[in-house]
Design a protein around this motif. Structure first.
Motif, mmCIF file in Angstrom:
data_model
loop_
_atom_site.group_PDB
_atom_site.id
_atom_site.type_symbol
_atom_site.label_atom_id
_atom_site.label_comp_id
_atom_site.label_asym_id
_atom_site.label_seq_id
_atom_site.Cartn_x
_atom_site.Cartn_y
_atom_site.Cartn_z
ATOM 1 N N UNK A 2 -13.646 -24.798 -22.314
ATOM 2 C CA UNK A 2 -13.265 -26.128 -22.163
ATOM 3 C C UNK A 2 -13.877 -27.413 -21.916
ATOM 4 N N UNK A 3 -15.063 -27.132 -21.031
ATOM 5 C CA UNK A 3 -15.965 -28.393 -21.151
ATOM 6 C C UNK A 3 -17.266 -28.326 -21.704
ATOM 7 N N UNK A 157 -4.930 -26.982 -12.854
ATOM 8 C CA UNK A 157 -3.688 -26.100 -13.279
ATOM 9 C C UNK A 157 -2.343 -27.118 -13.338
ATOM 10 N N UNK A 158 -2.282 -28.066 -12.611
ATOM 11 C CA UNK A 158 -1.289 -29.017 -12.721
ATOM 12 C C UNK A 158 -1.665 -30.013 -13.933
ATOM 13 N N UNK A 159 -2.706 -30.465 -13.963
ATOM 14 C CA UNK A 159 -3.032 -31.486 -15.041
ATOM 15 C C UNK A 159 -3.053 -30.806 -16.537
ATOM 16 N N UNK A 160 -3.761 -29.417 -16.616
ATOM 17 C CA UNK A 160 -4.103 -28.997 -17.592
ATOM 18 C C UNK A 160 -3.318 -27.492 -17.674
ATOM 19 N N UNK A 161 -1.914 -27.561 -18.024
ATOM 20 C CA UNK A 161 -1.332 -26.372 -17.928
ATOM 21 C C UNK A 161 -1.515 -25.516 -19.036
ATOM 22 N N UNK A 162 -1.801 -25.913 -20.271
ATOM 23 C CA UNK A 162 -2.275 -25.214 -21.486
ATOM 24 C C UNK A 162 -3.814 -25.230 -21.615
ATOM 25 N N UNK A 163 -4.540 -24.313 -21.586
ATOM 26 C CA UNK A 163 -6.059 -24.472 -21.743
ATOM 27 C C UNK A 163 -6.563 -24.060 -23.217
ATOM 28 N N UNK A 171 -6.159 -33.051 -26.824
ATOM 29 C CA UNK A 171 -7.310 -31.952 -26.379
ATOM 30 C C UNK A 171 -6.567 -31.709 -24.959
ATOM 31 N N UNK A 172 -6.702 -30.418 -24.261
ATOM 32 C CA UNK A 172 -5.991 -30.210 -23.154
ATOM 33 C C UNK A 172 -6.547 -31.070 -21.997
ATOM 34 N N UNK A 173 -7.973 -31.180 -21.916
ATOM 35 C CA UNK A 173 -8.657 -32.173 -20.738
ATOM 36 C C UNK A 173 -8.345 -33.583 -21.008
ATOM 37 N N UNK A 174 -7.491 -33.885 -21.843
ATOM 38 C CA UNK A 174 -6.964 -35.674 -21.889
ATOM 39 C C UNK A 174 -6.019 -35.581 -20.992
ATOM 40 N N UNK A 340 -11.112 -21.453 -15.759
ATOM 41 C CA UNK A 340 -10.950 -21.333 -17.031
ATOM 42 C C UNK A 340 -10.476 -19.904 -17.536
ATOM 43 N N UNK A 341 -11.047 -19.061 -16.891
ATOM 44 C CA UNK A 341 -10.925 -17.403 -17.018
ATOM 45 C C UNK A 341 -9.605 -17.225 -16.351
ATOM 46 N N UNK A 342 -9.080 -17.779 -15.443
ATOM 47 C CA UNK A 342 -7.444 -17.467 -14.989
ATOM 48 C C UNK A 342 -6.683 -17.179 -15.981
ATOM 49 N N UNK A 343 -5.941 -15.888 -16.181
ATOM 50 C CA UNK A 343 -5.178 -15.414 -17.353
ATOM 51 C C UNK A 343 -3.874 -16.527 -17.264
#
Length: 390
Positions: A2-3, A157-163, A171-174, A340-343
């Motif tokens: 992601x980063x 997790x709240x801001x980026x539900x889809x990684x 882009x997810x981090x937007x 990021x690794x959290x399934x």
């Protein structure tokens, strides 16, 4: 990852980032800080508030959530410093907005479920305030490790539900343009001098990472343990290690490069008995992570977690267990890797857990805390810097 590209500033670069990020737009701010004894939080907040009162800044609304804690044993001078620090933080923030203090009582002798429930309540109190904010700031300078890891991963997790980036989508981090900053007043030497003693026998689990630790269906998966080492945390590591199977693969993580070039060596000596003498951990398993660059630490730790996940897929799955006991910036890098690794798929053949042995007593030098001259750092984790839709 992601980063792969990231925004990280320290020192004078912090103010330059704030000028670029906050000028000439209306700001609806949620500022999260700890009602603790670490007065380094004051220097961070003072710099931010002064900048936000400058020309070209427009604060539409602002709220300080001051998270308080009970049930810890503190010396009288440290307890007095806690009260002084809370009053100072509220006064510093007053020109921008109101302060709301959140305290969840944790009485001595409570069971693990109660300690974990208290942590979940703190996380919920913060998440309930996120809606409608344009800017979220998490200042970890005066927060306990378990609390800021829980807030970091759950706010993300709240801001980026889809990684996973999807074609035709932002882009997810937007994160819908919400700017999420983490502020740190870092002094690794001082962190090593703050002693955390009398860790609880009952482990606290970071919300969102509990299933991998407790589900019966995954207990047969091989386990890889990543203890991130920091000074004076041997007792905490031993409490966590008591729940780690003897046959687990152990990968100690030490800070290198570091301001102190011998720091990694001293940590390996300090943890020799529980990690190397007792468990016979091969020295080839040692991982090195940047002390002062959390995104590089994130890359190094995430890479190791992915390698083990891939290599153990032939065995049906694996459990990746992280124990962040190091200084703040490495701990933040560890938290990003775990997020990021959290399934996201319930059928995933691996899982991530972050069990933590919460200390019940902190010992710190008030003089050392007052005299600390920390480096202020900012991690910008989501927002407009990561690209608008299109």
């Amino acid at each position: 990852m992601l980063w792969d590209h990231y925004v990280f500033r320290r020192g004078d670069g912090v103010h330059e980032l704030w000028d670029d990020l906050l000028k000439d737009r209306p700001v609806k701010l949620l500022y999260i800080a700890g009602r603790g004894f670490d007065v380094r939080a004051q220097s961070v907040m003072r710099d931010f508030v002064a900048g936000q009162q400058g020309a070209g800044r427009q604060t539409v609304s602002a709220k300080l959530l001051l998270l308080g804690f009970q049930g810890y044993e503190l010396d009288d001078d440290v307890e007095a410093l806690t009260q002084e620090n809370a009053a100072a933080l509220e006064a510093i923030f007053a020109p921008l907005g109101e302060t709301v203090t959140v305290i969840v009582t944790r009485r001595e002798g409570e069971e693990e479920a109660s300690a974990s429930d208290a942590l979940r309540q703190r996380v919920k109190a913060v998440l309930d305030e996120i809606a409608g904010k344009t800017d979220i700031i998490l200042d970890v300078s005066s927060l306990p490790r378990a609390t800021y890891l829980a807030l970091l991963t759950n706010i993300l997790h709240r801001l980026v539900p889809e990684k996973v980036p999807a074609e035709g989508k932002e882009y997810p981090l937007y994160a819908s343009g919400v700017n999420f900053q983490v502020l740190v007043a870092e002094d690794a030497k001082l962190d090593g001098q703050i002693r955390a003693e009398d860790p609880s026998n009952d482990l606290v689990n970071i919300p969102g990472f509990l299933a991998t630790w407790q589900l019966e269906s995954v207990q047969d998966w091989p386990l890889v343990w990543f203890p991130v080492l920091g000074e004076g945390r041997v007792n905490q590591l031993q409490k966590i290690g008591g729940s780690i199977p003897a046959e687990a693969e152990v990968c100690p993580v030490v800070p290198h490069p570091s301001k102190d070039p011998r720091r990694a060596d001293r940590l390996l000596v300090e943890y020799r008995e529980p990690l190397f003498d007792s468990r016979k951990t091969p020295t080839s398993n040692i991982l090195y992570a940047q002390e002062a660059q959390p995104f590089e630490a994130y890359r190094q730790i995430l890479g190791a977690m992915k390698r083990y996940q891939n290599s153990m897929s032939i065995l049906g799955g694996c459990r990746l267990v992280m124990s962040p006991l190091g200084s703040k910036l490495i701990t933040l890098g560890t938290g990003l890797a775990c997020f990021e690794m959290r399934p996201t798929d319930l059928t995933a053949k691996y899982g991530v857990a972050i069990p933590h042995a919460e200390p019940r007593r902190y010992i710190a030098s008030v003089d050392a805390l007052r005299q600390s001259n920390p480096d202020v750092s900012v991690l910008l984790l989501t927002g407009e810097a990561y690209g608008a839709p299109g």
